[in-house]
Design an enzyme around this catalytic site. Structure first.
Site, mmCIF file in Angstrom:
data_model
loop_
_atom_site.group_PDB
_atom_site.id
_atom_site.type_symbol
_atom_site.label_atom_id
_atom_site.label_comp_id
_atom_site.label_asym_id
_atom_site.label_seq_id
_atom_site.Cartn_x
_atom_site.Cartn_y
_atom_site.Cartn_z
ATOM 1 N N GLY A 181 54.692 38.548 42.722
ATOM 2 C CA GLY A 181 53.213 37.797 42.240
ATOM 3 C C GLY A 181 53.177 38.123 40.824
ATOM 4 O O GLY A 181 53.838 38.785 40.192
ATOM 5 N N ALA B 15 46.814 38.352 35.717
ATOM 6 C CA ALA B 15 46.246 38.602 34.426
ATOM 7 C C ALA B 15 47.200 39.484 33.477
ATOM 8 O O ALA B 15 47.263 39.280 32.243
ATOM 9 C CB ALA B 15 44.835 38.710 34.317
ATOM 10 N N GLN B 16 47.722 40.537 33.961
ATOM 11 C CA GLN B 16 48.141 41.671 33.214
ATOM 12 C C GLN B 16 49.770 41.468 33.354
ATOM 13 O O GLN B 16 50.535 42.409 32.536
ATOM 14 C CB GLN B 16 47.897 42.897 33.979
ATOM 15 C CG GLN B 16 46.357 43.336 33.813
ATOM 16 C CD GLN B 16 46.013 44.385 34.901
ATOM 17 O OE1 GLN B 16 45.953 44.012 36.116
ATOM 18 N NE2 GLN B 16 45.660 45.584 34.621
ATOM 19 N N ASP C 136 35.531 41.667 40.495
ATOM 20 C CA ASP C 136 36.647 40.535 40.548
ATOM 21 C C ASP C 136 37.133 40.395 41.641
ATOM 22 O O ASP C 136 38.354 40.153 41.982
ATOM 23 C CB ASP C 136 37.625 40.690 39.450
ATOM 24 C CG ASP C 136 38.280 39.293 39.050
ATOM 25 O OD1 ASP C 136 37.962 38.504 39.378
ATOM 26 O OD2 ASP C 136 39.441 39.679 38.353
HETATM 27 P P1 AMP Z 1 47.654 41.692 40.137
HETATM 28 O O1 AMP Z 1 48.477 41.763 38.803
HETATM 29 O O2 AMP Z 1 47.442 43.256 40.493
HETATM 30 O O3 AMP Z 1 46.448 40.901 40.336
HETATM 31 O O4 AMP Z 1 48.575 41.056 41.498
HETATM 32 C C1 AMP Z 1 49.201 39.835 41.410
HETATM 33 C C2 AMP Z 1 49.657 39.540 42.598
HETATM 34 O O5 AMP Z 1 50.927 40.373 42.853
HETATM 35 C C3 AMP Z 1 48.735 39.801 43.879
HETATM 36 O O6 AMP Z 1 47.951 38.600 43.912
HETATM 37 C C4 AMP Z 1 49.654 40.025 44.916
HETATM 38 O O7 AMP Z 1 50.046 38.513 45.584
HETATM 39 C C5 AMP Z 1 50.926 40.448 44.353
HETATM 40 N N1 AMP Z 1 50.661 41.993 44.378
HETATM 41 C C6 AMP Z 1 50.194 42.885 43.586
HETATM 42 N N2 AMP Z 1 50.075 44.271 44.052
HETATM 43 C C7 AMP Z 1 51.008 44.151 45.151
HETATM 44 C C8 AMP Z 1 51.349 45.117 46.253
HETATM 45 N N3 AMP Z 1 50.935 46.232 46.203
HETATM 46 N N4 AMP Z 1 51.904 44.854 47.543
HETATM 47 C C9 AMP Z 1 51.984 43.382 47.624
HETATM 48 N N5 AMP Z 1 51.651 42.441 46.734
HETATM 49 C C10 AMP Z 1 51.019 42.818 45.435
#
Ligand code: AMP
Length: 360
Positions: A33, A36-37, A151
Site C-alpha cells: 500500500g 501520503a507519507q 482523518d
Molecule cells: P498509510 O500510509 O498508513 O496510510 O497506509 C497506506 C496503505 O497501506 C493502507 O491503506 C493499507 O492498505 C496499507 N497498510 C498500512 N499499514 C498496514 C498494516 N499494518 N497492515 C496492512 N496494511 C497496511
C-alpha cells in the site's frame, strides 16, 4: 555499536520507486500500500517469527506537514495500546548520526486489507456490526486520551480475514479540544464532517460538498444556523433550500441484507443508527458512547474492550508546535532513538521481557 557492525545489520532492496534499507531480520519485502507519507511493505520478521508491515517515512522532517504527521504518529503509536489501534512493534533508522539522519521505518502488526477493499464485499449484519463496533472501540479509546483522529476513512482502517479491525495513521490527530467548527486541516474529501467542511472557507470543492450534504439531509435548522459565525452563516443561508430525503429513501432495504425477519430487523436498526450518525449539527449527533449502546452495536459490548484505561501522555509533546526543519529532525531522531533504547533488550511494548532475559 561500531559503525561497520551497524552497517552490516542492514540491507537495501528496491520496492516500486523506493528503496527500503531495513534490518536483516526483515525478509521477503513486498509492497502492500501507499499513503501520503510513503510506501508500506509486508515482510517476514525472523526474530519475532511473524509477518509484519513496514512503513517508510522518507525525510519526515522535510517540511512542517510531514514533520508534524511523522512526529505525532511516532508519539501516539508508542503510547496507545489497544486492540483496535494498530500496534507499533519496532522503529528504526538505518542512518547512524543525526547529521546523516534521513528515513524512519515503522514496523507494525500486519493486517490483510484496508476497508476500501472490504466495502466492495457483500457483508452480513454480523460482520458489518462487528466492524463498526471495533471502530467505535478504537475511537472511544483515542477520545478518552483527548485524541481526535480527524482523518478517518476506509484507507486508514485495516482488517484481518477473521474480521478483527484496527485504525491506522494518526497524522492529523491532535489533542486540543475544538469549538463548533474544526480548523481547516486537509481532510480527505467525502469523509469530511459538516463542521469540517464549514470550517474550511469557500473553495469550489467545499461548496460542492456542502451542497451534496444538504441536498441529501435537507437545509439545517435555524437553531443550527444561529450557532455559526456571521460569515459562515451568511454562506449557509444563501444556499438553495432543500427538504432532504427520509432515511428509508437514502438507505432502502436493497442496500442491506434483509432477506429474513432477523435481517429485516437488523436493517432497520442499521438505518436507525445511520440516521443518528448522519446529523449535520454535531451537538445533536449520536456520541461514540451512545453508538456503542445502540441495539445494532451493543450485541458485541465487552467492557474490557470498550472501557480499556486510556493511554497516558507524560509530556506536552502533542501540542501544536512550530519548528524549523533542523529542530524537527532533532526531535524525530530523538523519538526513534528513544524507542531503540526502550526495546534494546528485545522487550516488545505491552509484553513481558523474553524469558532468557528475566532469568539472567
Ligand atoms: P498509510 O500510509 O498508513 O496510510 O497506509 C497506506 C496503505 O497501506 C493502507 O491503506 C493499507 O492498505 C496499507 N497498510 C498500512 N499499514 C498496514 C498494516 N499494518 N497492515 C496492512 N496494511 C497496511
Amino acid at each position: 555499536m561500531n559503525k561497520n557492525k551497524r552497517e552490516k545489520e542492514f540491507y537495501s532492496i528496491d520496492v516500486g520507486d523506493s528503496t527500503f534499507t531495513v534490518l536483516r531480520r526483515y525478509q521477503n519485502l513486498r509492497p502492500i500500500g501507499s499513503g501520503a507519507q510513503g510506501i508500506v511493505c509486508s515482510a517476514y520478521d525472523q526474530n519475532l517469527e511473524r509477518n509484519v508491515a513496514i512503513k517508510k517515512l522518507s525525510r519526515p522532517f522535510q517540511n512542517q506537514t510531514h514533520a508534524k504527521r511523522a512526529y505525532r504518529e511516532l508519539v501516539l503509536m508508542k503510547c496507545v495500546n489497544h486492540k483496535n489501534i494498530i500496534g507499533l512493534l519496532h522503529v528504526f533508522t538505518p542512518q547512524k548520526t543525526l547529521e546523516d539522519f534521513q528515513d524512519v521505518y515503522l514496523v507494525m502488526e500486519l493486517m490483510d486489507a484496508n476497508l476500501c477493499q472490504v466495502i466492495q464485499m457483500e457483508l452480513d449484519h454480523e460482520r458489518l456490526s462487528y466492524l463498526l463496533y471495533q471502530m467505535l472501540c478504537g475511537i472511544k479509546h483515542l477520545h478518552a486520551a483527548g485524541i481526535i483522529h480527524r482523518d478517518l476513512k476506509p484507507s486508514n482502517i485495516v482488517v484481518k480475514s477473521d474480521c478483527t479491525l484496527k485504525i491506522l495513521d494518526f497524522g492529523l490527530a491532535r489533542t486540543a479540544a475544538t469549538g463548533l467548527l474544526m480548523t481547516p486541516y486537509v481532510v480527505t474529501r467525502y469523509y469530511r464532517a459538516p463542521e469540517v467542511i464549514l470550517g474550511m472557507g469557500y473553495q469550489a470543492n467545499d461548496i460542492d460538498q456542502w451542497n451534496k450534504v444538504i441536498e441529501q439531509l435537507g437545509t439545517p435548522t435555524q437553531e443550527f444556523l444561529m450557532k455559526l459565525n456571521q460569515s459562515v452563516r451568511t454562506y449557509v443561508e444563501n444556499r438553495p433550500r432543500y427538504a432532504g430525503y427520509s432515511f428509508e429513501k437514502l438507505f432502502p432495504d436493497v442496500l442491506f441484507p434483509a432477506d429474513s425477519e432477523h435481517n429485516k430487523l437488523k436493517a432497520s436498526q442499521a438505518r436507525d443508527l445511520l440516521s443518528k450518525m448522519l446529523v449535520i449539527d454535531a451537538s445533536k449527533r449520536i456520541s461514540v458512547d451512545e453508538a456503542l449502546k445502540h441495539p445494532y452495536i451493543n450485541v458485541w459490548y465487552d467492557p474490557a474492550e470498550v472501557e480499556a484505561p486510556p493511554p497516558k501522555f507524560t509530556d506536552k509533546q502533542l501540542e501544536e508546535r512550530e519548528h524549523t526543519v533542523d529542530e524537527w529532525k532533532d526531535l524525530i531522531y530523538k523519538e526513534v532513538y528513544d524507542w531503540e533504547e526502550c526495546t534494546k533488550n528485545g522487550v516488545i511494548r505491552g509484553q513481558p521481557p523474553p524469558l532468557a532475559q528475566v532469568q539472567q
